[in-house]
Design a protein around this motif. Sequence first.
Motif, PDB file in Angstrom:
ATOM      1  N   ARG A 103       0.845  -1.223  -0.076  1.00  0.00           N
ATOM      2  CA  ARG A 103       0.107   0.028   0.018  1.00  0.00           C
ATOM      3  C   ARG A 103       0.803   1.131  -0.072  1.00  0.00           C
ATOM      4  N   SER A 104       2.297   0.876   0.236  1.00  0.00           N
ATOM      5  CA  SER A 104       3.118   2.320   0.360  1.00  0.00           C
ATOM      6  C   SER A 104       3.352   2.822  -1.145  1.00  0.00           C
ATOM      7  N   PHE A 105       3.146   1.834  -2.208  1.00  0.00           N
ATOM      8  CA  PHE A 105       3.382   2.450  -3.535  1.00  0.00           C
ATOM      9  C   PHE A 105       2.077   2.399  -4.257  1.00  0.00           C
ATOM     10  N   VAL A 106       1.594   3.723  -4.678  1.00  0.00           N
ATOM     11  CA  VAL A 106       0.627   4.063  -5.293  1.00  0.00           C
ATOM     12  C   VAL A 106       0.671   4.787  -6.683  1.00  0.00           C
ATOM     13  N   ARG A 107      -0.251   4.825  -7.626  1.00  0.00           N
ATOM     14  CA  ARG A 107      -0.276   5.474  -9.006  1.00  0.00           C
ATOM     15  C   ARG A 107      -0.237   6.856  -8.422  1.00  0.00           C
ATOM     16  N   GLN A 108       0.408   7.663  -9.047  1.00  0.00           N
ATOM     17  CA  GLN A 108       0.679   9.197  -8.862  1.00  0.00           C
ATOM     18  C   GLN A 108      -0.616   9.838  -9.097  1.00  0.00           C
ATOM     19  N   SER A 109      -0.778  11.110  -8.230  1.00  0.00           N
ATOM     20  CA  SER A 109      -2.081  11.948  -8.760  1.00  0.00           C
ATOM     21  C   SER A 109      -1.823  13.093  -7.764  1.00  0.00           C
ATOM     22  N   PRO A 110      -2.146  14.323  -8.373  1.00  0.00           N
ATOM     23  CA  PRO A 110      -1.935  15.486  -7.755  1.00  0.00           C
ATOM     24  C   PRO A 110      -2.896  15.614  -6.551  1.00  0.00           C
ATOM     25  N   GLU A 111      -3.855  15.034  -6.549  1.00  0.00           N
ATOM     26  CA  GLU A 111      -4.912  15.027  -5.431  1.00  0.00           C
ATOM     27  C   GLU A 111      -4.098  14.168  -4.099  1.00  0.00           C
ATOM     28  N   LEU A 112      -3.509  13.183  -4.490  1.00  0.00           N
ATOM     29  CA  LEU A 112      -2.613  12.578  -3.354  1.00  0.00           C
ATOM     30  C   LEU A 112      -1.521  13.459  -2.866  1.00  0.00           C
ATOM     31  N   ASP A 113      -0.971  14.061  -3.552  1.00  0.00           N
ATOM     32  CA  ASP A 113       0.277  15.005  -3.255  1.00  0.00           C
ATOM     33  C   ASP A 113      -0.403  16.139  -2.168  1.00  0.00           C
ATOM     34  N   HIS A 114      -1.689  16.567  -2.360  1.00  0.00           N
ATOM     35  CA  HIS A 114      -2.265  17.463  -1.418  1.00  0.00           C
ATOM     36  C   HIS A 114      -2.423  16.849  -0.321  1.00  0.00           C
ATOM     37  N   VAL A 115      -3.147  15.728  -0.324  1.00  0.00           N
ATOM     38  CA  VAL A 115      -3.577  15.019   0.985  1.00  0.00           C
ATOM     39  C   VAL A 115      -2.266  14.719   1.805  1.00  0.00           C
ATOM     40  N   LEU A 116      -0.871  14.400   1.349  1.00  0.00           N
ATOM     41  CA  LEU A 116       0.067  13.910   1.888  1.00  0.00           C
ATOM     42  C   LEU A 116       0.802  15.339   2.444  1.00  0.00           C
ATOM     43  N   GLY A 117       0.348  16.434   1.958  1.00  0.00           N
ATOM     44  CA  GLY A 117       1.060  17.644   2.419  1.00  0.00           C
ATOM     45  C   GLY A 117       1.842  18.569   1.692  1.00  0.00           C
ATOM     46  N   CYS A 118       1.791  18.149   0.366  1.00  0.00           N
ATOM     47  CA  CYS A 118       2.575  18.870  -0.839  1.00  0.00           C
ATOM     48  C   CYS A 118       1.789  19.338  -1.831  1.00  0.00           C
TER      49      CYS A 118
END
Length: 231
Positions: free
Chosen positions: A120-135
């Motif tokens: 689960r540590s490896f995911v398909r990239q997405s701008p939305e995910l970056d925002h959730v992670l704090g970037c």
Amino acid sequence: MNDFDRNNKYGFKVIENEEWFVVHSGAVTNTNSGSMVYVTVDTTPICPNMTDAEFRAKVMALRDDAVALVDKRIAALKTWDASERVRVTKWFGMKDDATRNLLIQGFTAVNRIMRNLQPRSFVRQSPELDHVLGCLPQPVSSGSAAHVCAPDTASHTISIHQAFCEMRDFSSGADSKLSTIIHECTHFTDTFGSKDWKYTITRFLPIWGQQNPRQAINTADSLAGYIVYEY
């Protein structure tokens, strides 16, 4: 509670060997009688050239190989014989105690994180995910293989780009899936907090490192190259 009960407690199906993965750890209760809650899950594979089950097996095997290679270098740094001093000088243009201690400390942290990586540590990239992670979402380069949100020291999520899927699994003299995993783990702020001052593992990268030692010791590909390069 058995596995079946745990998997179905909230009506979620979580079976590791199938094309399913956890997208949320909680559940939503809807108290409006007769209403429905709809959840859309993007089931596009992380890599188009393999199933997610195949991807998970591959990255976990590569993770294990990466841990072994880093362990080998940490042991050599602790022994600190002439050949290791030459290797460190080749990649970073320095062989002082401060450089040695930084490498030991940083790669010990890298291996602690890599050992804890899960599928689960490896995911398909997405701008939305970056925002959730704090970037803040950044433009994605067509040649990028993966990226992380460096301050994400809670989940250590690695976002996978399509270029990663098309790389060789391992090379002792060039970029690969394995070197990319190491590269990305050096970016986290609880390891090296490395930057991308120079891209691509080649025989020319150590020459650049000798000319730019203060940048090389903080460059993700120099750190990954130091681990995997055998020429």
